[in-house]
Motif scaffolding. Structure first.
Motif, PDB file in Angstrom:
ATOM      1  N   VAL A  11      -3.219  -0.404  -3.363  1.00 28.09           N
ATOM      2  CA  VAL A  11      -3.108   0.352  -2.116  1.00 28.09           C
ATOM      3  C   VAL A  11      -4.517   0.726  -1.657  1.00 28.09           C
ATOM      4  O   VAL A  11      -5.319   1.237  -2.440  1.00 28.09           O
ATOM      5  CB  VAL A  11      -2.287   1.653  -2.289  1.00 28.09           C
ATOM      6  CG1 VAL A  11      -2.118   2.341  -0.935  1.00 28.09           C
ATOM      7  CG2 VAL A  11      -0.931   1.381  -2.918  1.00 28.09           C
ATOM      8  N   SER A  12      -4.815   0.472  -0.408  1.00 30.17           N
ATOM      9  CA  SER A  12      -6.089   0.913   0.157  1.00 30.17           C
ATOM     10  C   SER A  12      -5.845   1.405   1.572  1.00 30.17           C
ATOM     11  O   SER A  12      -4.761   1.225   2.131  1.00 30.17           O
ATOM     12  CB  SER A  12      -7.119  -0.228   0.162  1.00 30.17           C
ATOM     13  OG  SER A  12      -6.716  -1.284   1.018  1.00 30.17           O
ATOM     14  N   ALA A  13      -6.864   2.030   2.140  1.00 30.22           N
ATOM     15  CA  ALA A  13      -6.705   2.575   3.489  1.00 30.22           C
ATOM     16  C   ALA A  13      -8.049   2.684   4.179  1.00 30.22           C
ATOM     17  O   ALA A  13      -9.063   2.997   3.553  1.00 30.22           O
ATOM     18  CB  ALA A  13      -6.031   3.942   3.442  1.00 30.22           C
ATOM     19  N   VAL A  14      -8.034   2.398   5.476  1.00 35.27           N
ATOM     20  CA  VAL A  14      -9.172   2.669   6.351  1.00 35.27           C
ATOM     21  C   VAL A  14      -8.835   3.944   7.111  1.00 35.27           C
ATOM     22  O   VAL A  14      -7.800   4.018   7.790  1.00 35.27           O
ATOM     23  CB  VAL A  14      -9.408   1.513   7.341  1.00 35.27           C
ATOM     24  CG1 VAL A  14     -10.622   1.803   8.224  1.00 35.27           C
ATOM     25  CG2 VAL A  14      -9.595   0.191   6.599  1.00 35.27           C
ATOM     26  N   LEU A  15      -9.701   4.945   6.975  1.00 36.12           N
ATOM     27  CA  LEU A  15      -9.480   6.229   7.648  1.00 36.12           C
ATOM     28  C   LEU A  15     -10.533   6.401   8.736  1.00 36.12           C
ATOM     29  O   LEU A  15     -11.714   6.153   8.497  1.00 36.12           O
ATOM     30  CB  LEU A  15      -9.587   7.379   6.643  1.00 36.12           C
ATOM     31  CG  LEU A  15      -8.760   7.250   5.356  1.00 36.12           C
ATOM     32  CD1 LEU A  15      -9.033   8.442   4.452  1.00 36.12           C
ATOM     33  CD2 LEU A  15      -7.283   7.137   5.676  1.00 36.12           C
ATOM     34  N   SER A  16     -10.103   6.831   9.896  1.00 35.55           N
ATOM     35  CA  SER A  16     -11.020   6.975  11.022  1.00 35.55           C
ATOM     36  C   SER A  16     -10.948   8.375  11.604  1.00 35.55           C
ATOM     37  O   SER A  16      -9.863   8.950  11.709  1.00 35.55           O
ATOM     38  CB  SER A  16     -10.685   5.945  12.101  1.00 35.55           C
ATOM     39  OG  SER A  16     -11.443   6.180  13.272  1.00 35.55           O
ATOM     40  N   ASN A  17     -12.111   8.907  11.977  1.00 32.45           N
ATOM     41  CA  ASN A  17     -12.172  10.223  12.598  1.00 32.45           C
ATOM     42  C   ASN A  17     -12.430  10.142  14.097  1.00 32.45           C
ATOM     43  O   ASN A  17     -12.757  11.139  14.731  1.00 32.45           O
ATOM     44  CB  ASN A  17     -13.266  11.064  11.932  1.00 32.45           C
ATOM     45  CG  ASN A  17     -12.890  11.435  10.517  1.00 32.45           C
ATOM     46  OD1 ASN A  17     -11.744  11.757  10.248  1.00 32.45           O
ATOM     47  ND2 ASN A  17     -13.838  11.367   9.614  1.00 32.45           N
ATOM     48  N   LEU A  54      -5.270   3.152   8.687  1.00 32.19           N
ATOM     49  CA  LEU A  54      -4.851   1.753   8.638  1.00 32.19           C
ATOM     50  C   LEU A  54      -4.595   1.406   7.173  1.00 32.19           C
ATOM     51  O   LEU A  54      -5.532   1.338   6.375  1.00 32.19           O
ATOM     52  CB  LEU A  54      -5.935   0.841   9.211  1.00 32.19           C
ATOM     53  CG  LEU A  54      -5.712  -0.672   9.077  1.00 32.19           C
ATOM     54  CD1 LEU A  54      -4.473  -1.103   9.868  1.00 32.19           C
ATOM     55  CD2 LEU A  54      -6.939  -1.445   9.544  1.00 32.19           C
ATOM     56  N   PRO A  55      -3.339   1.209   6.779  1.00 28.01           N
ATOM     57  CA  PRO A  55      -3.039   0.921   5.370  1.00 28.01           C
ATOM     58  C   PRO A  55      -3.230  -0.552   5.039  1.00 28.01           C
ATOM     59  O   PRO A  55      -2.804  -1.436   5.790  1.00 28.01           O
ATOM     60  CB  PRO A  55      -1.560   1.315   5.259  1.00 28.01           C
ATOM     61  CG  PRO A  55      -0.997   1.034   6.609  1.00 28.01           C
ATOM     62  CD  PRO A  55      -2.111   1.303   7.593  1.00 28.01           C
ATOM     63  N   MET A  56      -3.893  -0.816   3.919  1.00 24.78           N
ATOM     64  CA  MET A  56      -4.082  -2.182   3.445  1.00 24.78           C
ATOM     65  C   MET A  56      -3.738  -2.216   1.951  1.00 24.78           C
ATOM     66  O   MET A  56      -3.077  -1.312   1.449  1.00 24.78           O
ATOM     67  CB  MET A  56      -5.514  -2.643   3.716  1.00 24.78           C
ATOM     68  CG  MET A  56      -5.907  -2.645   5.192  1.00 24.78           C
ATOM     69  SD  MET A  56      -4.890  -3.733   6.235  1.00 24.78           S
ATOM     70  CE  MET A  56      -5.448  -5.332   5.697  1.00 24.78           C
ATOM     71  N   ASN A  57      -4.181  -3.232   1.252  1.00 22.77           N
ATOM     72  CA  ASN A  57      -3.817  -3.395  -0.155  1.00 22.77           C
ATOM     73  C   ASN A  57      -5.015  -3.220  -1.082  1.00 22.77           C
ATOM     74  O   ASN A  57      -5.114  -2.243  -1.805  1.00 22.77           O
ATOM     75  CB  ASN A  57      -3.174  -4.766  -0.361  1.00 22.77           C
ATOM     76  CG  ASN A  57      -1.996  -4.979   0.563  1.00 22.77           C
ATOM     77  OD1 ASN A  57      -0.976  -4.337   0.432  1.00 22.77           O
ATOM     78  ND2 ASN A  57      -2.157  -5.864   1.533  1.00 22.77           N
ATOM     79  N   SER A  58      -5.959  -4.136  -1.043  1.00 19.76           N
ATOM     80  CA  SER A  58      -7.129  -4.065  -1.919  1.00 19.76           C
ATOM     81  C   SER A  58      -8.290  -3.370  -1.223  1.00 19.76           C
ATOM     82  O   SER A  58      -8.321  -3.236   0.005  1.00 19.76           O
ATOM     83  CB  SER A  58      -7.562  -5.472  -2.331  1.00 19.76           C
ATOM     84  OG  SER A  58      -8.087  -6.169  -1.207  1.00 19.76           O
ATOM     85  N   GLY A  59      -9.269  -2.968  -2.027  1.00 11.95           N
ATOM     86  CA  GLY A  59     -10.472  -2.383  -1.457  1.00 11.95           C
ATOM     87  C   GLY A  59     -11.205  -3.361  -0.561  1.00 11.95           C
ATOM     88  O   GLY A  59     -11.709  -2.989   0.508  1.00 11.95           O
ATOM     89  N   ALA A  60     -11.289  -4.612  -0.994  1.00 11.61           N
ATOM     90  CA  ALA A  60     -11.977  -5.624  -0.186  1.00 11.61           C
ATOM     91  C   ALA A  60     -11.304  -5.791   1.169  1.00 11.61           C
ATOM     92  O   ALA A  60     -11.977  -5.972   2.197  1.00 11.61           O
ATOM     93  CB  ALA A  60     -12.003  -6.962  -0.928  1.00 11.61           C
ATOM     94  N   THR A 120     -13.870   6.067   6.723  1.00 10.55           N
ATOM     95  CA  THR A 120     -13.881   6.203   5.270  1.00 10.55           C
ATOM     96  C   THR A 120     -12.918   5.187   4.671  1.00 10.55           C
ATOM     97  O   THR A 120     -11.803   5.019   5.158  1.00 10.55           O
ATOM     98  CB  THR A 120     -13.448   7.625   4.850  1.00 10.55           C
ATOM     99  OG1 THR A 120     -14.347   8.567   5.425  1.00 10.55           O
ATOM    100  CG2 THR A 120     -13.481   7.772   3.328  1.00 10.55           C
ATOM    101  N   LEU A 121     -13.367   4.524   3.606  1.00 13.01           N
ATOM    102  CA  LEU A 121     -12.560   3.510   2.945  1.00 13.01           C
ATOM    103  C   LEU A 121     -12.116   4.020   1.583  1.00 13.01           C
ATOM    104  O   LEU A 121     -12.947   4.443   0.771  1.00 13.01           O
ATOM    105  CB  LEU A 121     -13.364   2.215   2.771  1.00 13.01           C
ATOM    106  CG  LEU A 121     -14.058   1.707   4.037  1.00 13.01           C
ATOM    107  CD1 LEU A 121     -14.819   0.424   3.740  1.00 13.01           C
ATOM    108  CD2 LEU A 121     -13.061   1.499   5.169  1.00 13.01           C
ATOM    109  N   LEU A 122     -10.809   4.009   1.350  1.00 14.38           N
ATOM    110  CA  LEU A 122     -10.249   4.437   0.076  1.00 14.38           C
ATOM    111  C   LEU A 122      -9.440   3.303  -0.540  1.00 14.38           C
ATOM    112  O   LEU A 122      -8.906   2.445   0.160  1.00 14.38           O
ATOM    113  CB  LEU A 122      -9.349   5.661   0.250  1.00 14.38           C
ATOM    114  CG  LEU A 122     -10.013   6.966   0.693  1.00 14.38           C
ATOM    115  CD1 LEU A 122      -8.967   8.066   0.813  1.00 14.38           C
ATOM    116  CD2 LEU A 122     -11.120   7.382  -0.263  1.00 14.38           C
ATOM    117  N   GLY A 123      -9.344   3.323  -1.851  1.00 17.32           N
ATOM    118  CA  GLY A 123      -8.553   2.328  -2.583  1.00 17.32           C
ATOM    119  C   GLY A 123      -8.449   2.782  -4.023  1.00 17.32           C
ATOM    120  O   GLY A 123      -8.453   3.974  -4.309  1.00 17.32           O
ATOM    121  N   LYS A 124      -8.376   1.842  -4.936  1.00 24.17           N
ATOM    122  CA  LYS A 124      -8.352   2.105  -6.368  1.00 24.17           C
ATOM    123  C   LYS A 124      -7.448   3.281  -6.738  1.00 24.17           C
ATOM    124  O   LYS A 124      -6.243   3.126  -6.878  1.00 24.17           O
ATOM    125  CB  LYS A 124      -9.767   2.282  -6.890  1.00 24.17           C
ATOM    126  CG  LYS A 124     -10.601   0.999  -6.792  1.00 24.17           C
ATOM    127  CD  LYS A 124     -11.903   1.085  -7.519  1.00 24.17           C
ATOM    128  CE  LYS A 124     -12.769  -0.147  -7.317  1.00 24.17           C
ATOM    129  NZ  LYS A 124     -12.198  -1.386  -7.863  1.00 24.17           N
TER     130      LYS A 124
END
Length: 404
Positions: A265-271, A102-108, A252-256
């Motif tokens: 750019v941030s992203a929510v990754l799901s397994n 799930l692509p998002m923008n900021s880490g928050a 897993t949450l990625l950003g920065k």
């Protein structure tokens, strides 16, 4: 004609909200590990924009990808498809081993999205009664600044006078698996935690902690949500910090560093099926997954791997950590770190860490204090052995300096 530092700082103070207290330097240019101020003085950046500039300032390959995409297409919204989103999904999934993105923008935004998703999963899959989902978090956490997030912060400066807050969060000590087990109820849907607490001062949990956490979450059908916005993408010497204990998060949450500092750019990754509960219209973002963001992120991930930055973080991080531990100064209470995520905690009687950061500035090092007595150190992952040694000389002379 360029404006003076005094004029720029005065203008900031006059028009800007006073929600930051930056070190007194005005930067105008960056390249690799170095930044320059408006007067031409060069500094070694030991903050990396809180790990957002892990690939180094103005990395030429990320810059080229950004310029090329900016000339073609920048934003469509998710009302339409774009030709960068599918390759971004494919590449980040291959890199991290994730199944859904799930692509998002900021880490928050990524954190908020994860909170919504695990609650929805709890109601629709786990069978938690509507409105009763609970998420366990840790004391001294830092997951962002939104109203939803600060409501479960334990830092008075972060949440004071911003309430009322949303319910549904239980706070436990960090690094205590027994406390986690005791906090779990039939309504628990997730455990949201940083692998290393960054804002708290680079607090590293005991060895084996996350192995126990993983087992508890699996046994109780709880989603383990790892906030790797700071720790992920090579910062700790592994692609993801979870790899130090050989576990795998559910979310897993990625950003920065996902954009190398060029673009939010941030992203929510799901397994698993957590993100599968979302249906059209239930969650979204105008800018999330836009073609410019995707092109930048693809380049940022590519150079991280192709240029060996993750391996370099492990190598140089060990060198930096050993060098800091070798400094004989009665000001130092503890040195902590993993990879290039480091901290020097000072004794309270040594005085505030900010004055040491200001002294480092005078010697060409930019670092930042946190929680009054801790200096955080997180240079770009492209730092060399020679640059580490150069920095260590200045840390040694500063930490042994007499401020009386």
């Amino acid at each position: 004609m360029s404006r003076s530092v005094i004029d720029l700082l005065a203008t900031e103070a006059r028009f800007g909200a006073q929600n930051y207290q930056p070190i007194g330097v005005v930067l105008t240019r960056g390249e690799g590990v170095w930044v320059w101020d408006t007067e031409g003085k060069r500094y070694l950046d030991c903050l990396s924009a809180y790990s957002a500039v892990s690939q180094g300032h103005c990395h030429p390959k990320i810059l080229a990808a950004m310029v090329e995409q900016a000339q073609r297409l920048t934003l469509t919204s998710r009302a339409f498809h774009n030709d960068q989103l599918a390759p971004f999904y494919e590449e980040i999934a291959a890199l991290t081993g994730s199944h859904k993105v799930l692509p998002m923008n900021s880490g928050a935004e990524a954190v908020e999205s994860a909170i919504k998703s695990v609650r929805k999963w709890g109601y629709e899959v786990k069978g938690v009664p509507d409105g009763q989902a609970e998420i366990i978090v840790c004391a001294n956490n830092f997951h962002g600044r939104t109203l939803g997030i600060v409501g479960f912060s334990t830092d008075p400066e972060t949440h004071g006078h911003f309430g009322p807050f949303a319910p549904g969060f239980r706070i436990i000590p960090f690094g205590d698996a027994t406390a986690l087990e005791a906090a779990i109820t039939p309504n628990t849907v997730a455990f949201l935690v940083e692998p290393i607490q960054g804002e708290a001062g680079v607090i590293i949990p005991p060895s084996g902690y996350f192995t126990e956490v993983r087992e508890l979450c699996t046994a109780n059908k709880i989603m383990l949500v790892l906030d790797e916005i700071q720790t992920g993408l090579g910062r700790t010497g592994k692609l993801l910090a979870e790899q130090h204990e050989g576990i795998e998060a559910d979310v897993t949450l990625l950003g920065k560093a996902l954009s190398g500092g060029f673009y939010p750019v941030s992203a929510v990754l799901s397994n698993n099926d957590v993100l599968g509960t979302l249906r059209p219209g239930q969650h979204g973002s105008t800018f999330g997954g836009n073609p410019l963001a995707c092109a930048v992120a693809r380049a940022a991930m590519r150079v991280l791997v192709e240029e060996g930055m993750i391996e370099n973080a492990a190598l140089q991080g060990a060198r930096f950590l050993d060098g800091l531990k070798d400094i004989r100064a009665n000001t130092i209470r503890e040195v902590r770190g993993r990879g290039l995520m480091l901290a020097v905690e000072l004794y309270p009687e040594a005085g505030p860490a900010r004055r040491y950061c200001e002294a480092l500035q005078g010697k060409g090092i930019l670092a930042k204090d946190t929680h009054e007595h801790t200096i955080r150190i997180a240079p770009p992952l492209v730092i060399t052995s020679e640059q580490v040694d150069w920095a260590l000389e200045r840390f040694a002379s500063t930490l042994t300096q007499d401020f009386s």
